[in-house]
Design a protein around this motif. Structure first.
Motif, short mmCIF file in Angstrom:
data_model
loop_
_atom_site.label_atom_id
_atom_site.label_comp_id
_atom_site.label_asym_id
_atom_site.label_seq_id
_atom_site.Cartn_x
_atom_site.Cartn_y
_atom_site.Cartn_z
N ASN A 56 0.83 -1.21 0.00
CA ASN A 56 0.00 0.00 0.00
C ASN A 56 0.85 1.25 0.00
N PHE A 57 1.89 1.27 0.83
CA PHE A 57 2.76 2.44 0.91
C PHE A 57 3.59 2.60 -0.37
N ALA A 58 3.99 1.49 -0.97
CA ALA A 58 4.73 1.57 -2.23
C ALA A 58 3.87 2.18 -3.33
N LYS A 59 2.58 1.79 -3.38
CA LYS A 59 1.68 2.35 -4.38
C LYS A 59 1.45 3.85 -4.13
N LEU A 60 1.31 4.23 -2.86
CA LEU A 60 1.14 5.64 -2.54
C LEU A 60 2.35 6.45 -2.97
N ASP A 61 3.54 5.95 -2.67
CA ASP A 61 4.76 6.65 -3.06
C ASP A 61 4.85 6.81 -4.57
N GLN A 62 4.46 5.78 -5.32
CA GLN A 62 4.52 5.86 -6.77
C GLN A 62 3.56 6.92 -7.31
N LEU A 63 2.39 7.03 -6.70
CA LEU A 63 1.43 8.05 -7.11
C LEU A 63 1.97 9.45 -6.86
N LEU A 64 2.60 9.65 -5.72
CA LEU A 64 3.15 10.98 -5.42
C LEU A 64 4.27 11.32 -6.39
N LYS A 65 5.05 10.33 -6.76
CA LYS A 65 6.13 10.55 -7.74
C LYS A 65 5.55 10.88 -9.11
N THR A 66 4.45 10.23 -9.47
CA THR A 66 3.84 10.43 -10.79
C THR A 66 3.17 11.79 -10.92
N PHE A 67 2.40 12.19 -9.90
CA PHE A 67 1.56 13.38 -10.03
C PHE A 67 2.04 14.58 -9.20
N ASP A 68 2.79 14.34 -8.14
CA ASP A 68 3.26 15.43 -7.26
C ASP A 68 2.11 16.38 -6.89
N PRO A 69 1.05 15.88 -6.27
CA PRO A 69 -0.10 16.74 -5.95
C PRO A 69 0.19 17.69 -4.79
N GLU A 70 -0.65 18.70 -4.67
CA GLU A 70 -0.60 19.58 -3.50
C GLU A 70 -1.37 18.97 -2.33
N HIS A 71 -2.44 18.26 -2.65
CA HIS A 71 -3.32 17.70 -1.62
C HIS A 71 -3.58 16.22 -1.91
N ILE A 72 -3.68 15.43 -0.85
CA ILE A 72 -4.15 14.05 -0.92
C ILE A 72 -5.45 13.98 -0.15
N VAL A 73 -6.51 13.51 -0.79
CA VAL A 73 -7.81 13.37 -0.14
C VAL A 73 -8.16 11.90 -0.09
N PHE A 74 -8.19 11.34 1.13
CA PHE A 74 -8.62 9.97 1.32
C PHE A 74 -10.14 9.97 1.54
N LEU A 75 -10.85 9.26 0.67
CA LEU A 75 -12.32 9.28 0.72
C LEU A 75 -12.85 8.17 1.64
N GLY A 76 -12.38 8.17 2.85
CA GLY A 76 -12.92 7.28 3.88
C GLY A 76 -12.29 5.91 3.93
N ASP A 77 -12.45 5.28 5.10
CA ASP A 77 -11.91 3.95 5.40
C ASP A 77 -10.41 3.89 5.12
N LEU A 78 -9.72 4.89 5.64
CA LEU A 78 -8.27 4.91 5.53
C LEU A 78 -7.68 3.76 6.35
N PHE A 79 -8.18 3.60 7.59
CA PHE A 79 -7.80 2.46 8.43
C PHE A 79 -8.98 1.52 8.57
N HIS A 80 -8.67 0.24 8.67
CA HIS A 80 -9.72 -0.78 8.71
C HIS A 80 -10.45 -0.80 10.05
N SER A 81 -9.71 -0.62 11.15
CA SER A 81 -10.34 -0.68 12.47
C SER A 81 -9.50 0.10 13.46
N SER A 82 -9.27 -0.46 14.62
CA SER A 82 -8.54 0.25 15.67
C SER A 82 -7.04 0.25 15.39
N LEU A 83 -6.30 0.92 16.24
CA LEU A 83 -4.86 1.05 16.06
C LEU A 83 -4.17 -0.31 16.11
N ASN A 84 -3.20 -0.51 15.22
CA ASN A 84 -2.29 -1.65 15.32
C ASN A 84 -0.93 -1.19 14.81
#
Length: 211
Positions: A56-84
């Motif tokens: 997941n983190f590798a895919k996120l890093d590749q997206l930032l490298k490709t587009f270099d956005p100013e903002h990242i908007v996560f449209l919900g369910d970023l984490f599945h449940s409680s902290l781990n």
């Protein structure tokens, strides 16, 4: 790798990872990452390979490298449940990221907003920019074009015989675009388009419009 569409005169790039980039506003949209789900499954005995956590983190890093956005908007369910233990990995990733990060809270986002705010992430119930509304749950057609997640849309392609291929997809209705789940091991809800609806299927490293 990606496909460009226009909505209300604006460009939106559908990426094979399941993300959408809005170049006019320099915003990267991502839905349903479900970080922590792999660790949650492993804790309860499921044989989920450990490298799935880092993918997941590798895919996120590749997206930032490709587009270099100013903002990242996560449209919900970023984490599945409680902290781990994946929270520490996410926290490290955030500190190493230059973009402003926003979370539109979803039904799985039960971690305290204070934890997100402490690392500079802004929490929203929805975001409205010009003619566009960004939410987790799909909204009824209204004044805005709605970008959302939650559904984990998928599409089944059938061959000449009985074989079928199950794909993640972007699912577009008249005033709505439902993003596929970004995260690993999230599952799909298979949809059948009716008149006026479009399926943009993700096939390997490409996004294609299904006629």
């Amino acid at each position: 790798m990606h496909l460009n569409i226009q909505v209300n005169g604006q460009n939106f790039i559908l990426h094979a990872s399941g993300a959408i980039y809005w170049p006019e506003q320099e915003i990267l949209l991502i839905a349903d990452v479900h970080l922590g789900k792999v660790s949650h499954f492993r804790k309860y005995g499921s044989a989920v390979p450990l490298p799935a956590i880092s993918s997941n983190f590798a895919k996120l890093d590749q997206l930032l490298k490709t587009f270099d956005p100013e903002h990242i908007v996560f449209l919900g369910d970023l984490f599945h449940s409680s902290l781990n233990n994946e929270w520490k990995l996410f926290e490290k990733w955030v500190w190493e990221t230059d973009q402003q990060i926003h979370l539109v809270a979803g039904n799985h986002d039960i971690i305290s907003p204070l934890k997100y705010e402490a690392i500079g992430i802004r929490i929203h119930s929805e975001i409205i920019i010009d003619e566009f509304q960004f939410t987790h749950h799909p909204q009824e057609d209204g004044a805005y074009f709605n970008f959302c997640g939650h559904i984990h849309p998928g599409y089944k392609m059938y061959g000449a015989g009985r074989q079928s291929l199950k794909l993640r997809c972007f699912f577009m209705r008249k005033r709505k675009m439902i993003l596929p789940a970004f995260g690993e091991f999230t599952g799909n809800y298979f949809l059948k388009p009716i008149d006026g609806e479009k399926v943009f299927a993700i096939t390997g490293k490409e996004v294609i419009l299904i006629a």
